[in-house]
Design a protein around this motif. Structure first.
Motif, PDB file in Angstrom:
ATOM      1  N   ASP A   2      -5.062  19.423 -11.294  1.00 59.30           N
ATOM      2  CA  ASP A   2      -5.251  18.322 -12.240  1.00 59.30           C
ATOM      3  C   ASP A   2      -4.004  17.628 -12.529  1.00 59.30           C
ATOM      4  N   HIS A   3      -3.697  16.568 -12.998  1.00 60.68           N
ATOM      5  CA  HIS A   3      -2.707  15.874 -13.566  1.00 60.68           C
ATOM      6  C   HIS A   3      -2.605  15.764 -15.175  1.00 60.68           C
ATOM      7  N   SER A   4      -1.267  15.375 -15.387  1.00 59.66           N
ATOM      8  CA  SER A   4      -0.997  15.276 -16.993  1.00 59.66           C
ATOM      9  C   SER A   4      -1.074  13.756 -17.365  1.00 59.66           C
ATOM     10  N   ASN A   5      -0.824  13.395 -18.655  1.00 61.74           N
ATOM     11  CA  ASN A   5      -0.779  12.165 -18.954  1.00 61.74           C
ATOM     12  C   ASN A   5       0.441  11.337 -18.665  1.00 61.74           C
ATOM     13  N   GLY A   6       1.537  12.043 -18.142  1.00 61.19           N
ATOM     14  CA  GLY A   6       2.701  11.597 -18.138  1.00 61.19           C
ATOM     15  C   GLY A   6       2.907  10.378 -17.226  1.00 61.19           C
ATOM     16  N   ALA A   7       1.919  10.135 -16.462  1.00 64.23           N
ATOM     17  CA  ALA A   7       1.912   9.034 -15.204  1.00 64.23           C
ATOM     18  C   ALA A   7       1.154   7.703 -15.885  1.00 64.23           C
ATOM     19  N   ALA A   8       0.809   7.691 -16.902  1.00 62.17           N
ATOM     20  CA  ALA A   8       0.467   6.459 -17.454  1.00 62.17           C
ATOM     21  C   ALA A   8       0.323   6.365 -18.906  1.00 62.17           C
ATOM     22  N   GLY A   9       0.264   5.014 -19.424  1.00 64.97           N
ATOM     23  CA  GLY A   9      -0.045   5.049 -20.738  1.00 64.97           C
ATOM     24  C   GLY A   9       1.010   4.180 -21.372  1.00 64.97           C
ATOM     25  N   HIS A  10       1.913   3.625 -20.708  1.00 64.77           N
ATOM     26  CA  HIS A  10       2.833   2.658 -21.000  1.00 64.77           C
ATOM     27  C   HIS A  10       3.554   1.545 -19.926  1.00 64.77           C
TER      28      HIS A  10
ATOM     29  N   GLU B 266       0.762  -1.215  -0.076  1.00 65.33           N
ATOM     30  CA  GLU B 266      -0.170  -0.032   0.092  1.00 65.33           C
ATOM     31  C   GLU B 266       0.863   1.248   0.010  1.00 65.33           C
ATOM     32  N   ASP B 267       1.959   1.190   0.890  1.00 69.89           N
ATOM     33  CA  ASP B 267       2.899   2.292   0.748  1.00 69.89           C
ATOM     34  C   ASP B 267       3.344   2.413  -0.711  1.00 69.89           C
ATOM     35  N   LYS B 268       4.058   1.393  -1.136  1.00 76.82           N
ATOM     36  CA  LYS B 268       4.596   1.470  -2.493  1.00 76.82           C
ATOM     37  C   LYS B 268       3.598   1.973  -3.303  1.00 76.82           C
ATOM     38  N   ILE B 269       2.395   1.779  -3.567  1.00 77.02           N
ATOM     39  CA  ILE B 269       1.307   2.242  -4.421  1.00 77.02           C
ATOM     40  C   ILE B 269       0.981   3.797  -4.214  1.00 77.02           C
ATOM     41  N   ALA B 270       1.249   4.200  -2.729  1.00 77.65           N
ATOM     42  CA  ALA B 270       1.004   5.422  -2.610  1.00 77.65           C
ATOM     43  C   ALA B 270       2.016   6.350  -3.224  1.00 77.65           C
ATOM     44  N   VAL B 271       3.378   5.760  -3.059  1.00 76.95           N
ATOM     45  CA  VAL B 271       4.538   6.384  -3.702  1.00 76.95           C
ATOM     46  C   VAL B 271       4.181   6.530  -5.082  1.00 76.95           C
ATOM     47  N   LEU B 272       3.966   5.565  -5.753  1.00 75.47           N
ATOM     48  CA  LEU B 272       3.718   5.657  -7.206  1.00 75.47           C
ATOM     49  C   LEU B 272       2.545   6.649  -7.735  1.00 75.47           C
ATOM     50  N   MET B 273       1.442   6.701  -6.781  1.00 76.28           N
ATOM     51  CA  MET B 273       0.557   7.598  -7.194  1.00 76.28           C
ATOM     52  C   MET B 273       0.829   8.967  -6.846  1.00 76.28           C
ATOM     53  N   ALA B 274       1.914   9.330  -5.969  1.00 75.89           N
ATOM     54  CA  ALA B 274       2.332  10.688  -5.333  1.00 75.89           C
ATOM     55  C   ALA B 274       2.573  11.602  -6.429  1.00 75.89           C
ATOM     56  N   GLY B 275       3.073  11.182  -7.410  1.00 74.28           N
ATOM     57  CA  GLY B 275       3.428  12.167  -8.812  1.00 74.28           C
ATOM     58  C   GLY B 275       2.164  12.766  -9.198  1.00 74.28           C
TER      59      GLY B 275
ATOM     60  N   GLN C 295       5.837   0.994 -17.999  1.00 79.52           N
ATOM     61  CA  GLN C 295       6.740   1.482 -16.975  1.00 79.52           C
ATOM     62  C   GLN C 295       6.251   2.626 -16.445  1.00 79.52           C
ATOM     63  N   ALA C 296       4.976   3.122 -16.903  1.00 78.45           N
ATOM     64  CA  ALA C 296       4.578   4.391 -16.273  1.00 78.45           C
ATOM     65  C   ALA C 296       3.920   4.176 -14.811  1.00 78.45           C
ATOM     66  N   ASP C 297       4.122   5.065 -14.053  1.00 78.34           N
ATOM     67  CA  ASP C 297       3.491   4.973 -12.574  1.00 78.34           C
ATOM     68  C   ASP C 297       2.103   4.314 -12.202  1.00 78.34           C
ATOM     69  N   LEU C 298       1.172   4.740 -13.009  1.00 75.05           N
ATOM     70  CA  LEU C 298      -0.303   4.249 -12.766  1.00 75.05           C
ATOM     71  C   LEU C 298      -0.141   2.718 -13.281  1.00 75.05           C
ATOM     72  N   ASN C 299       0.292   2.427 -14.412  1.00 76.50           N
ATOM     73  CA  ASN C 299       0.067   1.164 -14.793  1.00 76.50           C
ATOM     74  C   ASN C 299       0.743   0.155 -13.728  1.00 76.50           C
ATOM     75  N   ILE C 300       2.081   0.546 -13.256  1.00 75.88           N
ATOM     76  CA  ILE C 300       2.713  -0.379 -12.234  1.00 75.88           C
ATOM     77  C   ILE C 300       1.848  -0.681 -11.208  1.00 75.88           C
ATOM     78  N   ALA C 301       1.195   0.678 -10.596  1.00 74.45           N
ATOM     79  CA  ALA C 301       0.445   0.565  -9.483  1.00 74.45           C
ATOM     80  C   ALA C 301      -0.725  -0.333  -9.843  1.00 74.45           C
ATOM     81  N   THR C 302      -1.209  -0.171 -10.981  1.00 75.22           N
ATOM     82  CA  THR C 302      -2.589  -0.967 -11.154  1.00 75.22           C
ATOM     83  C   THR C 302      -2.311  -2.478 -11.119  1.00 75.22           C
ATOM     84  N   ASP C 303      -0.986  -2.717 -11.556  1.00 80.28           N
ATOM     85  CA  ASP C 303      -0.601  -4.316 -11.661  1.00 80.28           C
ATOM     86  C   ASP C 303      -0.339  -4.630 -10.127  1.00 80.28           C
ATOM     87  N   LEU C 304       0.247  -3.985  -9.248  1.00 73.80           N
ATOM     88  CA  LEU C 304       0.534  -4.164  -7.685  1.00 73.80           C
ATOM     89  C   LEU C 304      -0.994  -4.428  -7.227  1.00 73.80           C
ATOM     90  N   ALA C 305      -1.772  -3.487  -7.195  1.00 70.57           N
ATOM     91  CA  ALA C 305      -3.067  -3.584  -6.863  1.00 70.57           C
ATOM     92  C   ALA C 305      -3.721  -4.847  -7.093  1.00 70.57           C
TER      93      ALA C 305
END
Length: 655
Positions: free
Chosen positions: A541-549, A522-531, A551-561
């Motif tokens: 609001d946030h930009s698209n840089g955190a997702a879409g490939h 959960e802490d690891k996912i929080a760090v990934l979502m922190a950007g 190794q992106a933050d949101l994609n890694i967090a989704t797999d961990l969850a």
């Protein structure tokens, strides 16, 4: 009596034709120069099995190195014409010359035509002996160099009569060009030998040995675990060759992955040289280009057979991701791909264990490969080649520069090569060397700088958003009990030609010993979502840089969850699935009822948690953003001290 008379008449006719043929052969033979005479002698041995039978055939012959292929062309036509006097069908034979000027595709198309009953393909080099020509040919032969026996036969055909073995040996020791000049009709054999001895061959100036720049593993930089594995393999293979180590104790396969241009092919060549073994290169695309399924499997088995024949050897297979997971295969090509993977498994295991053959598979996409290919005894190791860091880029530049710029500092080009692969660096050095060569002078540092593409400047407001995003990861990282923060960096410019470019990076290092509980993930996912959270706190609001490939933050967090719920039993169930690949996890979220909702809940909870942490530490976030924009790099200690300082100041104001 009629029968006997008829029989006597046929025999007389045969004798007449035989005499005519002999006269033609004797008359025509004397007209050919020596090179063609020798070609006739050599080629007749190859063509003898097929020229006497009226059937379809394709014969391929590789002429001796350094010989004139057109002498063999003339010889082939003469032999066909001679046989055609016995059988007119012989004259339907096509003769095709293949050298550097030939179009191989046209050659193959010509010889496949139904109208071409017979074909003789003459190759100037074995390099032109493609798998397609091998498949096409009924006979494939390498014509050996001319011998003293061939000289004796040619001398008789040219009217010089019989010559002794000693004379033939002497003549055979001469090169064909000098021999063709001296063997003229009307000149005695003694006169020919005298001339050759009076005017001996000039002493040839030895050519300098070509400089071999093929590296060993010790010359390579930036290969990480793959380099370590290769050096250990070299030691094990030396022990195996010495009889001190059984083959069962040697690693027999490696999967090498990394972005395009990272040096996977160079690694294989360096590994073979380091181990002192042969390198056999193959690729899935080359196998598939040979034709249908049966042709591909034959090509695959042939390369494995070549590797076994040349053992000890390294068999390098490029595009290894062409062998996908059989469980994922669907559609019309599923059966074909299954048989291809099964065929590869068969040759990987081998009836004899392929002793002495180490297989290296190279891929840009390791996640799609069939897992059966990666089991023990096959490609059991996996090493990923990262983009080279600063130290590795220095080593790669120095290797390619060789003796150039030895006393020059490379700091400016090293700094501007962030995100480059080894191939990018090699191209830059090659371009710089070309600039110096055109001006006929030694290479200078400015040549390297000019050869580097111009960097694109990042607008200040965009760079601030990058700094905010990366510091969001960093601040939450030092305040929760997940991985250890190392540093935060940003770049104010980027190379649009580089294989990969990154404007910012928060570097974390996993602790060597850590108890990975649900809280840890959960802490690891929080760090990934922190950007994303930091951008929302500062900009709304946030930009698209955190997702879409991948190794992106949101994609890694989704797999961990997802894995928290179905793999590690941190959710509502204690059942476990073994899935770990993004593609499999995405499929599970679609198929398993309620899973997508659980994952979404986890992600939103940790996003809100990160936003809350950063809102409480907004002052530290703003101060660190200004500092990072100024210094471009901050350490974990810089982040931690700023967070503690702002916390103390807040406590003092409210206390």
């Amino acid at each position: 009596m009629r029968t006997n008379s008829s029989k006597s008449s046929v025999t007389a006719e045969q004798l007449k034709r035989s005499a005519t043929k002999r006269e033609y052969r004797q008359r025509a033979a004397k007209e050919h120069p020596l090179a063609t005479q020798l070609a006739i002698v050599a080629l007749s041995r190859v063509l003898r099995p097929v020229l006497r039978i009226p059937d379809r055939f394709v014969v391929t012959a590789v002429v001796p190195k350094g010989s004139n292929i057109y002498s063999f062309n003339a010889a082939a036509h003469w032999l066909i014409e001679l046989r055609g006097r016995e059988n007119p069908l012989r004259q339907e034979t096509e003769v095709v010359v293949v050298n550097e000027d030939a179009d191989l595709e046209k050659v193959i198309t010509l010889t496949k035509l139904e109208g071409t009953r017979r074909a003789i393909i003459l190759l100037s080099s074995e390099d032109f002996l493609t798998p397609e020509i091998r498949i096409l040919s009924d006979i494939v032969a390498n014509i050996p160099d001319f011998t003293a026996r061939d000289i004796k036969i040619a001398a008789i055909r040219m009217g010089f009569g019989k010559i002794s073995d000693v004379t033939a040996e002497f003549l055979a020791s001469e090169d064909l060009r000098r021999l063709s000049l001296v063997m003229r009709r009307g000149r005695s054999v003694g006169a020919m030998i005298a001339r050759l001895r009076i005017y001996p061959k000039p002493e040839e100036t030895p050519k300098p040995e070509p400089v071999d720049f093929t590296p060993t593993l010790n010359d390579l930089y930036g290969f990480g675990a793959a380099k370590t594995w290769g050096l250990e393999l070299a030691t094990d293979l030396a022990e195996w060759k010495a009889g001190n180590l059984p083959w069962s104790d040697v690693d027999r396969g490696l999967l090498l992955s990394g972005p395009p241009g990272c040096g996977k092919t160079s690694y294989a060549a360096a590994l073979a040289r380091t181990c002192g073994v042969n390198l056999v290169q193959a690729s899935a695309a080359r196998w598939q280009s040979t034709g249908h399924l049966g042709d591909m499997l034959k090509a695959m088995r042939r390369d494995f057979a070549d590797a076994l024949k040349n053992a000890p050897s390294i068999l390098f297979i490029d595009e290894f991701d062409s062998f996908p997971n059989r469980e994922d295969l669907e559609g019309e090509s599923a059966s074909y791909n299954r048989q291809v993977v099964n065929g590869l498994l068969e040759v990987l295991d081998g009836a004899t264990g392929r002793e002495g053959v180490v297989v290296i598979g190279a891929t840009n996409y390791p996640d799609v490969i069939d897992e059966a290919l990666l089991r023990p005894g096959r490609l059991e190791r996996h090493c990923a080649i990262p983009l080279p860091d600063v130290t590795s880029r220095v080593g790669i530049f120095r290797y390619h520069l060789r003796e150039d710029l030895v006393s020059s500092s490379l700091d400016i080009v090293i700094g501007r090569s962030e995100g480059w692969t080894g191939a990018d660096i090699e191209r830059c050095v090659r371009d710089a060397r070309r600039l110096a060569r055109r001006e006929r002078r030694p290479m200078e540092l400015r040549d390297l700088i000019i050869s580097m593409p111009p960097r694109t400047r990042v607008p200040p407001d965009f760079l601030r958003s990058v700094a905010v995003h990366e510091l969001g990861h960093a601040i939450v990282g030092v305040l929760v009990d997940a991985d250890q923060l190392v540093s935060v960096t940003i770049e104010d410019s980027f190379d649009s030609r580089a294989s990969q470019s990154s404007l910012g990076h928060a570097c974390f290092q996993e602790r060597s010993v850590v108890r990975k509980t649900s809280t840890y993930f959960e802490d690891k996912i929080a760090v990934l979502m922190a950007g994303m959270a930091a951008e929302r706190v500062v900009f709304g609001d946030h930009s698209n840089g955190a997702a879409g490939h991948r190794q992106a933050d949101l994609n890694i967090a989704t797999d961990l969850a997802t894995m928290m719920e179905i793999k590690w039993a941190f959710g509502n169930t204690v059942s476990s699935e073994v899935y770990g690949k993004s593609k499999d996890l995405a499929r599970m979220r679609l198929k398993r009822g309620g899973l997508a909702h659980v994952v979404e809940t986890t992600l939103r909870k940790q996003l809100e948690r990160a936003e809350s942490i950063l809102t409480d530490n907004r002052a530290a976030l703003d101060a660190l953003t200004d500092k990072l924009l100024l210094e471009r790099r901050l350490t974990a200690l810089d982040i931690a001290e700023a967070v503690k300082t702002r916390a103390r100041e807040l406590h003092a104001r409210t206390g």
